[in-house]
Write a protein that holds these residues in place. Structure first.
Motif: not given
Length: 329
Positions: A159-175
């Motif tokens: 759960i902790a890793e998924e939350a972290l990766l989703k935060r990173i994913e949002a940053v990446l999707e923003a370029g």
């Protein structure tokens, strides 16, 4: 301590020329894309005049500098994350390094074929960064998918890793690079095995010429200027690469040898000792420490000791850059 810096950039921006000059090792530097198919590795000494002065001070038989490994990685192109050029191979090679030195051409040369047929440093930076971002997005998306079952089971780590990766994913999707996200050292360790490219420390290397060596423009992050033709700025590049990784050095010196040892900034004395031998951490008793400047100024180790400049430090001591240390085990 093995440290590696990957030299990346678009084709024909001076990567192999830079590598050749840094390492004095012969690798192809012909003027056409993809001349460097397999990465070449060179070991480069970290320039530090203190090492040589200490060696002269101790009349040492050998002098051994700290080193960094530079990896010459072939040129990336737009679409590399989808396999364009030799993209997949290159991105894999970049994942293996500790930090990235991104070479950017900043001057026009009729003898140099630019892959985009124009010199636009900010555009080049954008092309490379986009490919790194797209590659990381794929890695992050796949990992989130594999975590799904454990997350549903209520596994706290998942759960902790998924939350972290989703935060990173949002940053990446923003370029944006993943390094722009607020990620703690503990969180970085959690996803270390993913080897995300955009979480790696990055240094922009501006390849200038004598005509435009004073070029200035907004570079997003740390940068250093070099002139690969006249071999200017290379010491600055090596030092900046060393600092980029959060490293410093201490010295040991004597008649047999004077040597620089690489450690992470903030290392305690026992941890610093493991640079010499892993046993030093468990067998550490104390360390005799004197600052480089104090030792040189005193003229001899005995005089430095007589003046109270040599200190006995214990396990909690944080080693400082330039410390001259004798370990007791």
């Amino acid at each position: 301590m093995s440290l590696s810096i990957g030299i990346v950039g678009l084709p024909n921006v001076g990567k192999s020329t830079l590598f050749n000059a840094l390492t004095k090792k012969s690798v192809p530097a012909e003027n056409y894309p993809f001349c460097t198919i397999d990465p070449s590795v060179g070991i480069v000494a970290v320039p530090d005049e203190r090492l040589w002065k200490l060696s002269e001070f101790s009349k040492s038989a050998k002098t051994i500098p700290a080193v960094i490994e530079f990896v010459d990685i072939a040129g990336l192109v737009a679409g590399a994350s989808k396999g364009e050029g030799l993209g997949n191979k290159f991105l894999t090679n970049i994942r293996e390094v500790d930090a990235i030195a991104h070479v950017v051409l900043t001057f026009e040369d009729p003898d140099v074929i630019h892959v985009a047929n124009k010199v636009d440093p900010l555009s080049d930076i954008g092309v490379i960064n986009l490919e790194l971002i797209l590659s990381d997005m794929e890695i992050v998306s796949k990992r989130i998918g594999t975590l799904g079952k454990d997350v549903k089971k209520g596994d706290k780590l998942a759960i902790a890793e998924e939350a972290l990766l989703k935060r990173i994913e949002a940053v990446l999707e923003a370029g944006q690079l993943a390094s722009t996200a607020e990620v703690t050292d503990e969180e970085k360790f959690m996803i270390k095995s993913l080897n995300l490219l955009t979480l790696k420390p990055m240094l922009y290397v501006l390849n200038t010429s004598e005509a435009n060596e004073n070029v200035e423009f907004a570079v997003p992050g740390a940068f250093v200027k070099i002139d690969s033709v006249f071999e200017k700025g290379f010491d600055d590049l090596i030092k900046a690469s060393y600092e980029l990784l959060g490293l410093e050095m201490y010295f040991t010196t004597g008649e047999d040898e004077t040597r620089a040892w690489t450690i992470a900034v903030g290392s305690t004395a026992p941890i610093a000792g493991t640079a010499i031998h892993t046993d030093f951490k468990d067998k550490f008793i104390r360390a005799e420490v004197v600052a480089y400047d104090d030792l040189i100024e005193a003229g001899s180790y005995a005089d430095a000791k007589a003046k109270g400049k040599v200190r006995t430090e214990g396990k909690e001591y944080i080693v400082k850059d330039g410390d001259v240390i004798e370990f007791r085990i």
